[in-house]
Scaffold this motif. Structure first.
Motif, PDB file in Angstrom:
ATOM      1  N   LEU A 315       0.820  -1.221   0.000  1.00 43.81           N
ATOM      2  CA  LEU A 315       0.000   0.000   0.000  1.00 43.81           C
ATOM      3  C   LEU A 315       0.851   1.267   0.000  1.00 43.81           C
ATOM      4  N   ASP A 316       0.415   2.276  -0.739  1.00 39.83           N
ATOM      5  CA  ASP A 316       1.073   3.586  -0.685  1.00 39.83           C
ATOM      6  C   ASP A 316       0.535   4.351   0.515  1.00 39.83           C
ATOM      7  N   GLY A 317       1.425   5.070   1.190  1.00 38.30           N
ATOM      8  CA  GLY A 317       0.960   5.930   2.285  1.00 38.30           C
ATOM      9  C   GLY A 317       1.103   5.299   3.662  1.00 38.30           C
ATOM     10  N   VAL A 318       1.415   3.997   3.698  1.00 36.15           N
ATOM     11  CA  VAL A 318       1.704   3.359   4.992  1.00 36.15           C
ATOM     12  C   VAL A 318       2.975   2.513   4.831  1.00 36.15           C
ATOM     13  N   TYR A 319       3.636   2.268   5.921  1.00 37.91           N
ATOM     14  CA  TYR A 319       4.842   1.427   5.856  1.00 37.91           C
ATOM     15  C   TYR A 319       4.920   0.545   7.102  1.00 37.91           C
ATOM     16  N   LEU A 320       5.525  -0.636   6.891  1.00 36.57           N
ATOM     17  CA  LEU A 320       5.684  -1.590   7.982  1.00 36.57           C
ATOM     18  C   LEU A 320       6.783  -1.092   8.925  1.00 36.57           C
ATOM     19  N   ILE A 321       6.557  -1.173  10.234  1.00 36.37           N
ATOM     20  CA  ILE A 321       7.598  -0.732  11.169  1.00 36.37           C
ATOM     21  C   ILE A 321       8.744  -1.741  11.178  1.00 36.37           C
ATOM     22  N   ARG A 322       8.412  -3.030  11.203  1.00 35.90           N
ATOM     23  CA  ARG A 322       9.410  -4.085  11.039  1.00 35.90           C
ATOM     24  C   ARG A 322       8.676  -5.380  10.656  1.00 35.90           C
ATOM     25  N   GLU A 323       9.421  -6.308  10.083  1.00 35.86           N
ATOM     26  CA  GLU A 323       8.812  -7.591   9.726  1.00 35.86           C
ATOM     27  C   GLU A 323       8.274  -8.246  11.000  1.00 35.86           C
ATOM     28  N   PRO A 324       7.121  -8.893  10.920  1.00 36.51           N
ATOM     29  CA  PRO A 324       6.603  -9.508  12.144  1.00 36.51           C
ATOM     30  C   PRO A 324       7.477 -10.666  12.625  1.00 36.51           C
ATOM     31  N   MET A 325       7.615 -10.754  13.945  1.00 36.13           N
ATOM     32  CA  MET A 325       8.256 -11.935  14.544  1.00 36.13           C
ATOM     33  C   MET A 325       7.172 -12.856  15.079  1.00 36.13           C
ATOM     34  N   LEU A 326       6.168 -12.224  15.699  1.00 34.86           N
ATOM     35  CA  LEU A 326       5.014 -12.974  16.207  1.00 34.86           C
ATOM     36  C   LEU A 326       3.771 -12.461  15.468  1.00 34.86           C
ATOM     37  N   ASN A 327       2.606 -12.699  16.045  1.00 33.06           N
ATOM     38  CA  ASN A 327       1.367 -12.343  15.380  1.00 33.06           C
ATOM     39  C   ASN A 327       0.925 -10.910  15.684  1.00 33.06           C
ATOM     40  N   GLU A 371      -9.501  -8.196   5.749  1.00 35.37           N
ATOM     41  CA  GLU A 371      -9.816  -7.714   4.392  1.00 35.37           C
ATOM     42  C   GLU A 371     -10.718  -6.483   4.471  1.00 35.37           C
ATOM     43  N   GLU A 372     -11.685  -6.561   5.353  1.00 32.71           N
ATOM     44  CA  GLU A 372     -12.613  -5.437   5.571  1.00 32.71           C
ATOM     45  C   GLU A 372     -11.831  -4.198   6.042  1.00 32.71           C
ATOM     46  N   PHE A 373     -10.917  -4.432   6.966  1.00 32.73           N
ATOM     47  CA  PHE A 373     -10.095  -3.339   7.499  1.00 32.73           C
ATOM     48  C   PHE A 373      -9.246  -2.713   6.383  1.00 32.73           C
ATOM     49  N   LEU A 374      -8.650  -3.569   5.563  1.00 34.99           N
ATOM     50  CA  LEU A 374      -7.789  -3.072   4.478  1.00 34.99           C
ATOM     51  C   LEU A 374      -8.610  -2.270   3.461  1.00 34.99           C
ATOM     52  N   LYS A 375      -9.822  -2.709   3.240  1.00 33.39           N
ATOM     53  CA  LYS A 375     -10.709  -1.987   2.311  1.00 33.39           C
ATOM     54  C   LYS A 375     -10.929  -0.562   2.841  1.00 33.39           C
ATOM     55  N   ASP A 376     -11.234  -0.469   4.126  1.00 37.46           N
ATOM     56  CA  ASP A 376     -11.430   0.851   4.740  1.00 37.46           C
ATOM     57  C   ASP A 376     -10.140   1.666   4.700  1.00 37.46           C
ATOM     58  N   LEU A 377      -9.030   1.010   5.003  1.00 43.34           N
ATOM     59  CA  LEU A 377      -7.740   1.708   5.024  1.00 43.34           C
ATOM     60  C   LEU A 377      -7.431   2.288   3.631  1.00 43.34           C
ATOM     61  N   ARG A 378      -7.656   1.472   2.607  1.00 45.03           N
ATOM     62  CA  ARG A 378      -7.398   1.934   1.230  1.00 45.03           C
ATOM     63  C   ARG A 378      -8.254   3.149   0.907  1.00 45.03           C
ATOM     64  N   GLU A 379      -9.519   3.073   1.261  1.00 38.30           N
ATOM     65  CA  GLU A 379     -10.442   4.201   0.973  1.00 38.30           C
ATOM     66  C   GLU A 379      -9.979   5.449   1.699  1.00 38.30           C
ATOM     67  N   ILE A 380      -9.604   5.282   2.953  1.00 42.07           N
ATOM     68  CA  ILE A 380      -9.180   6.457   3.749  1.00 42.07           C
ATOM     69  C   ILE A 380      -7.888   7.028   3.179  1.00 42.07           C
ATOM     70  N   LEU A 381      -6.978   6.137   2.796  1.00 40.74           N
ATOM     71  CA  LEU A 381      -5.702   6.607   2.241  1.00 40.74           C
ATOM     72  C   LEU A 381      -5.943   7.423   0.959  1.00 40.74           C
ATOM     73  N   ARG A 382      -6.870   6.958   0.135  1.00 42.43           N
ATOM     74  CA  ARG A 382      -7.182   7.692  -1.104  1.00 42.43           C
ATOM     75  C   ARG A 382      -7.653   9.113  -0.773  1.00 42.43           C
ATOM     76  N   LYS A 383      -8.387   9.235   0.335  1.00 43.57           N
ATOM     77  CA  LYS A 383      -8.930  10.528   0.736  1.00 43.57           C
ATOM     78  C   LYS A 383      -7.861  11.446   1.340  1.00 43.57           C
ATOM     79  N   VAL A 384      -6.998  10.870   2.151  1.00 40.33           N
ATOM     80  CA  VAL A 384      -6.081  11.735   2.927  1.00 40.33           C
ATOM     81  C   VAL A 384      -4.742  12.013   2.250  1.00 40.33           C
ATOM     82  N   LEU A 385      -4.380  11.199   1.276  1.00 39.66           N
ATOM     83  CA  LEU A 385      -3.045  11.378   0.680  1.00 39.66           C
ATOM     84  C   LEU A 385      -3.026  12.532  -0.312  1.00 39.66           C
TER      85      LEU A 385
END
Ligand code: PLP
Length: 385
Positions: A315-327, A371-385
């Motif tokens: 995704l554009d506009g967000v970045y991973l802080i670090r690769e996951p070690m746990l869940n 998936e639902e969360f990502l859908k919302d995140l994508r929509e919000i990112l489109r609005k705020v970026l």
């Protein structure tokens, strides 16, 4: 206000239903930022059945006390300890406080100091305040694990213990516990591992083939471990776990409880009267799910974490802080506060702190919720970026 004449049961329940419309529920799949989850159905039955058991007065409930001991023993075995000492307590906070209390009480230094990673949970602030132990913070490496060299450099004659974390609250990082253990052995200082979250993940993730450092009593320096059944163990709140390697730590924190109905005992926990039902639920879940049952829960959680991390990377506009070690997967953004506000407005139970949003793949979090969360995140990112 207390009504003069009591309301009938239906009225009370109806009012509560109404009042709780504003609460988020685990079953809705909207809570993505908590380390708690919906308790396992067997545990719910047990709580209802044994709700009257008080482990604060074990002379009355000898069967329940034995079950608590066996639950602690099973936690110990999960952590590679043959004979375990400890309690099922109110949570990770109490467990950490008990460990610090034990370390302080067995030492005879005048101004006790505890060395801990900057990533440590705030429960240690409470421990420090209550027990008058000075916290000495160790730096983190770039990957957010504790810098072991910095830990070593901070050891003094006043050091009563070292803390390592197996599953940090923010990022799920497992510290280099083997190296911390080596230092602990070299200097003769006890090491406490806060595996409040990771304790019910790492043993199963390792069995699934995930490469994670050893973190438990396999390592000689480890003298105590916090491991919380009310997190990934799916036990009802409150159920934390403190496990000590040696009886001397329990002896150091036991106080005499002389006037109980069931007879005089020694008590190590901070709480006096405490729920037996929750400890019984821990025992029951360990027996019912077994190693393989928990492994299946952890498999899904770990797969969700790795899958979600890949989605965030794409995704554009967000970045991973670090690769996951746990869940646990945490991500940042230049628009973090805006994202947090918009996501919360859409009913998501998340929080942004220390510069990131943390998603914890608890058992109630399913792929469709993500998936639902990502859908919302994508929509919000489109609005705020
Ligand atoms: C690593 C760690 N230790 C301790 C705790 C405290 O646990 P509790 O909230 O059960 O007291 C937490 C809670 O999130 C945690 O993440």
């Amino acid at each position: 206000m207390i009504p003069k004449e009591g309301m009938n049961e239906e009225e009370v329940l109806a009012e509560l239903e109404e009042r709780f419309k504003i609460d988020l529920t685990f079953n809705s799949g909207k809570i993505l930022g908590s380390m708690c989850t919906y308790p396992h159905p067997l545990a719910q039955k047990i709580i209802q059945k044994y709700i009257d058991r008080n482990l604060g007065d074990p002379g009355l409930h000898k069967g329940s006390k034995k079950i608590e001991e066996e639950a602690v023993q099973m936690l110990g075995e999960l952590l590679h300890l043959k004979k375990a000492y400890g309690n099922i307590v109110s949570g990770g906070t109490e467990a950490n406080i008990l460990a610090v209390r034990a370390f302080r009480n067995i030492s005879d230094v005048e101004n006790p100091e505890l060395i801990l990673p900057k990533s440590a949970h705030f429960s240690f602030l409470k421990a420090s305040d209550l027990l008058r132990v000075k916290l000495v913070w160790a730096e983190l490496n770039e990957d957010y694990s504790v810098n072991v060299k910095d830990v070593e450099s901070k050891i003094t004659d006043s050091t009563i213990g070292i803390v390592g974390i197996a599953g940090t609250t923010g990022l799920g990082v497992v510290d280099d516990i083997p190296s911390l253990s080596d230092i602990a052995v070299d200097y003769g200082i006890p090491l406490h591992v806060d595996a409040a979250f990771g304790g019910f993940v790492i043993p199963f993730a390792k069995a699934l083939g995930y490469e994670l450092p050893d973190f438990d009593f396999k390592l000689k320096g480890v003298q105590s471990v916090t491991i919380d059944p009310h997190k990934m163990g799916m036990a009802p709140i409150p159920a934390g776990g403190i496990v000590f390697r040696k009886k001397k730590y329990m002896d150091a924190i036991n106080v005499l409880a002389p006037y109980l109905a069931g007879g005089q005992i020694f008590q190590a926990t901070i709480t006096g009267t405490r729920p037996g039902a929750n400890a019984i639920a821990v025992w029951a879940l360990l027996k019912h799910l077994g190693f393989e049952g928990y492994k299946r829960v952890v498999k899904e959680a770990m797969e969700n974490a790795y899958w979600f991390a890949e989605q965030i990377k794409a995704l554009d506009g967000v970045y991973l802080i670090r690769e996951p070690m746990l869940n646990i997967v945490s991500f940042g953004s230049k628009k973090l506060k805006k994202l947090e506000g918009e996501l919360k407005a859409r009913g998501w139970g998340i929080s942004a702190h220390r510069g990131y949003i943390r998603i914890v793949m608890m058992p109630h979090v399913k792929r469709e919720h993500l998936e639902e969360f990502l859908k919302d995140l994508r929509e919000i990112l489109r609005k705020v970026l």
